[in-house]
Design an enzyme around this catalytic site. Structure first.
Site, mmCIF file in Angstrom:
data_model
loop_
_atom_site.group_PDB
_atom_site.id
_atom_site.type_symbol
_atom_site.label_atom_id
_atom_site.label_comp_id
_atom_site.label_asym_id
_atom_site.label_seq_id
_atom_site.Cartn_x
_atom_site.Cartn_y
_atom_site.Cartn_z
ATOM 1 N N TRP A 99 0.832 -1.208 0.000
ATOM 2 C CA TRP A 99 0.000 0.000 0.000
ATOM 3 C C TRP A 99 0.869 1.262 0.000
ATOM 4 O O TRP A 99 0.691 2.175 -0.808
ATOM 5 C CB TRP A 99 -0.899 -0.044 1.234
ATOM 6 C CG TRP A 99 -1.922 1.025 1.348
ATOM 7 C CD1 TRP A 99 -2.343 1.888 0.375
ATOM 8 C CD2 TRP A 99 -2.683 1.341 2.512
ATOM 9 N NE1 TRP A 99 -3.312 2.713 0.868
ATOM 10 C CE2 TRP A 99 -3.545 2.398 2.189
ATOM 11 C CE3 TRP A 99 -2.728 0.817 3.819
ATOM 12 C CZ2 TRP A 99 -4.435 2.949 3.101
ATOM 13 C CZ3 TRP A 99 -3.621 1.357 4.726
ATOM 14 C CH2 TRP A 99 -4.460 2.412 4.373
ATOM 15 N N HIS A 156 12.904 -4.208 4.831
ATOM 16 C CA HIS A 156 12.273 -4.726 6.049
ATOM 17 C C HIS A 156 13.300 -4.772 7.180
ATOM 18 O O HIS A 156 13.014 -5.311 8.250
ATOM 19 C CB HIS A 156 11.745 -6.149 5.821
ATOM 20 C CG HIS A 156 10.584 -6.234 4.865
ATOM 21 N ND1 HIS A 156 9.457 -5.458 4.979
ATOM 22 C CD2 HIS A 156 10.378 -7.034 3.782
ATOM 23 C CE1 HIS A 156 8.603 -5.772 4.019
ATOM 24 N NE2 HIS A 156 9.149 -6.717 3.264
ATOM 25 N N TYR A 244 -0.690 1.566 10.212
ATOM 26 C CA TYR A 244 -1.613 1.069 9.175
ATOM 27 C C TYR A 244 -3.069 1.400 9.510
ATOM 28 O O TYR A 244 -3.803 1.940 8.679
ATOM 29 C CB TYR A 244 -1.404 -0.450 9.060
ATOM 30 C CG TYR A 244 -2.273 -1.182 8.075
ATOM 31 C CD1 TYR A 244 -1.840 -1.399 6.763
ATOM 32 C CD2 TYR A 244 -3.508 -1.712 8.450
ATOM 33 C CE1 TYR A 244 -2.634 -2.118 5.862
ATOM 34 C CE2 TYR A 244 -4.296 -2.415 7.553
ATOM 35 C CZ TYR A 244 -3.855 -2.615 6.264
ATOM 36 O OH TYR A 244 -4.630 -3.317 5.380
ATOM 37 N N ARG A 313 -5.301 -9.218 0.180
ATOM 38 C CA ARG A 313 -6.195 -10.235 0.750
ATOM 39 C C ARG A 313 -7.463 -9.554 1.234
ATOM 40 O O ARG A 313 -8.441 -9.482 0.525
ATOM 41 C CB ARG A 313 -5.466 -11.001 1.880
ATOM 42 C CG ARG A 313 -6.178 -12.257 2.348
ATOM 43 C CD ARG A 313 -5.426 -12.924 3.488
ATOM 44 N NE ARG A 313 -5.369 -12.074 4.670
ATOM 45 C CZ ARG A 313 -6.239 -12.100 5.678
ATOM 46 N NH1 ARG A 313 -7.227 -12.966 5.650
ATOM 47 N NH2 ARG A 313 -6.126 -11.291 6.725
HETATM 48 P P1 PAP Z 1 4.867 -7.332 2.303
HETATM 49 O O1 PAP Z 1 5.461 -6.677 3.506
HETATM 50 O O2 PAP Z 1 5.189 -8.782 2.194
HETATM 51 O O3 PAP Z 1 5.155 -6.600 1.021
HETATM 52 P P2 PAP Z 1 2.335 -6.096 2.841
HETATM 53 O O4 PAP Z 1 1.954 -5.384 1.624
HETATM 54 O O5 PAP Z 1 2.886 -5.310 3.971
HETATM 55 O O6 PAP Z 1 3.291 -7.322 2.485
HETATM 56 O O7 PAP Z 1 1.100 -6.871 3.466
HETATM 57 C C1 PAP Z 1 -0.022 -7.269 2.768
HETATM 58 C C2 PAP Z 1 -1.197 -6.792 3.572
HETATM 59 O O8 PAP Z 1 -1.511 -5.444 3.184
HETATM 60 C C3 PAP Z 1 -2.428 -7.612 3.311
HETATM 61 O O9 PAP Z 1 -3.182 -7.572 4.513
HETATM 62 P P3 PAP Z 1 -4.265 -8.688 4.895
HETATM 63 O O10 PAP Z 1 -3.617 -10.016 4.689
HETATM 64 O O11 PAP Z 1 -4.610 -8.434 6.330
HETATM 65 O O12 PAP Z 1 -5.429 -8.454 4.002
HETATM 66 C C4 PAP Z 1 -3.071 -6.818 2.206
HETATM 67 O O13 PAP Z 1 -4.436 -7.111 2.018
HETATM 68 C C5 PAP Z 1 -2.842 -5.409 2.701
HETATM 69 N N1 PAP Z 1 -2.929 -4.409 1.621
HETATM 70 C C6 PAP Z 1 -2.395 -4.468 0.378
HETATM 71 N N2 PAP Z 1 -2.694 -3.375 -0.325
HETATM 72 C C7 PAP Z 1 -3.447 -2.602 0.478
HETATM 73 C C8 PAP Z 1 -4.078 -1.339 0.295
HETATM 74 N N3 PAP Z 1 -3.999 -0.675 -0.850
HETATM 75 N N4 PAP Z 1 -4.770 -0.829 1.332
HETATM 76 C C9 PAP Z 1 -4.872 -1.497 2.499
HETATM 77 N N5 PAP Z 1 -4.292 -2.696 2.731
HETATM 78 C C10 PAP Z 1 -3.591 -3.245 1.733
#
Ligand code: PAP
Length: 347
Positions: A99, A156, A244, A313
């Site tokens: 995000w 990270h 977040y 997700r």
């Molecule tokens: P990473 O650190 O491996 O790159 P990261 O993007 O931090 O992963 O985590 C994915 C989470 O961010 C997911 O959360 P969830 O499993 O609880 O659903 C994902 O859905 C969420 N996510 C991705 N894009 C967005 C967005 N645009 N707005 C809000 N949440 C998001």
């Protein structure tokens, strides 16, 4: 003028993937000079789950990190030269990386493209902003040098593992954290997608217990968060510390804060034209999740075949309530509250 391959220098960041494709002749064999040190580092305790069978976590400067990424961190310490214009997004995995990659990239490039033809429609956020320790671990350090300023990366790495050049230079860091209970759930589902079922490696209870012990990717999570929190209190001009859940609650307010911090605040005219809301919308979960570019396979993203769809997700706060018993939630809360005591931070 520096040679950027076939990429012309511009005054805004271009997707990393484009730079890499233009400069792939610069990819080297990954360095092996740190193998002796790597071999001396403690391995994760037996019985703690690992979703990368060939990549155990090793303890480096107080953090459990996959071996190849410690190799990347060591190469970064040795070779990375931070520029004052660099911008670094740091997160513990599953805390909002995708995000915020989108938000930062869209904010910096908002006047360079019409928003309906923005690169986020053709490149997923991880192709726009790359992970530093991963590229260093795969012999791409010269590509990092070839990127014209301003550069945007993510990492990270805990604060204790950042290369000194990042700490000493005027580059800025955006740090995002998330309720660790939701990080755990997000991680569980992500690992499951990679492995074709997380429970092939470990039960959810084993993963939970390991998380509570601090043994997880780049963990312990409380040390990760506290490291950046303490530093952001000392140097607020250097580190923007965001949560977040707060961004979810007030995206427009945080989009403005972010733009201000990264040196491109919204003008009054932009605000009146609704540009802030348009950027928030472009980077919203619903919008990104449904784009074709975020649903295609990109095998090169890691050793696993990771589809960008795995990074989208639910995108909500509080999904842990559907997975943790009250007792499990309380135990994890208590551990974290204890660690956060006196810091001013609350989950
Ligand atoms: P990473 O650190 O491996 O790159 P990261 O993007 O931090 O992963 O985590 C994915 C989470 O961010 C997911 O959360 P969830 O499993 O609880 O659903 C994902 O859905 C969420 N996510 C991705 N894009 C967005 C967005 N645009 N707005 C809000 N949440 C998001």
């Amino acid at each position: 003028m520096a040679n950027y391959g076939s990429v012309s220098p511009v005054d805004f960041p271009i997707p990393y993937k484009i730079i890499e494709e233009a400069n792939n002749h610069l990819i080297e064999k990954p360095q092996e000079e740190h193998e002796a040190l790597l071999a001396t580092l403690p391995l994760q305790p037996s019985g703690t789950p690992n979703f990368h069978p060939k990549q155990p976590f090793i303890l480096y400067k107080g953090a459990w990190i996959a071996k190849s990424l410690v190799r990347g961190a060591l190469a970064m310490e040795q070779h990375f030269k931070s520029r004052p214009t660099d911008l670094l997004l740091v997160t513990s995995p599953k805390s909002g990386t995708t995000w915020l990659k989108a938000m930062i990239f869209a904010t910096l490039t908002r006047t360079s493209y019409p928003l309906d033809q923005h690169p986020l429609h053709t490149h997923n956020p991880h192709q726009c902003v790359t992970n530093l320790e991963r590229v260093f671990s795969t012999g791409r350090r010269q590509i990092i040098e070839a990127i014209p300023s301003p550069r945007v990366f993510n990492s990270h790495l805990p604060y204790s593992v950042l290369p000194q050049t990042i700490i000493d230079s005027d580059c800025r860091i955006v740090y995002v954290w998330r309720d660790p209970k939701d990080v755990l759930i997000s991680m569980w589902y992500f690992s499951g997608k990679i492995m074709g079922g997380a429970d092939k490696i470990a039960t959810f209870e084993e993963v939970y217990n390991s998380f509570c012990q601090g043994v997880n990717n780049y963990g312990p999570i409380w040390s990760h968060v506290l490291g950046y929190w303490e530093e952001s209190k000392q140097r607020p001009e250097k580190i923007l510390f965001l949560k977040y859940e707060n961004i979810l609650q007030e995206p427009v307010k945080h989009a403005k804060k972010l733009a201000h911090f990264i040196g491109c605040p919204y003008s009054e005219a932009e605000e009146n034209q609704g540009v802030v809301e348009q950027i928030v919308e472009l980077c919203s979960f619903g919008k990104l999740k449904n784009m074709d570019v975020n649903n295609n396979e990109i095998p090169s993203m890691s050793a696993h075949n990771i589809s960008p769809s795995y990074f989208f997700r639910k995108g909500e706060a509080g999904d842990w309530k559907n997975h943790l018993t009250q007792e499990m939630a309380e135990r994890l809360n208590t551990i974290i509250e204890e660690k956060f005591k006196g810091s001013g931070l609350k989950i």
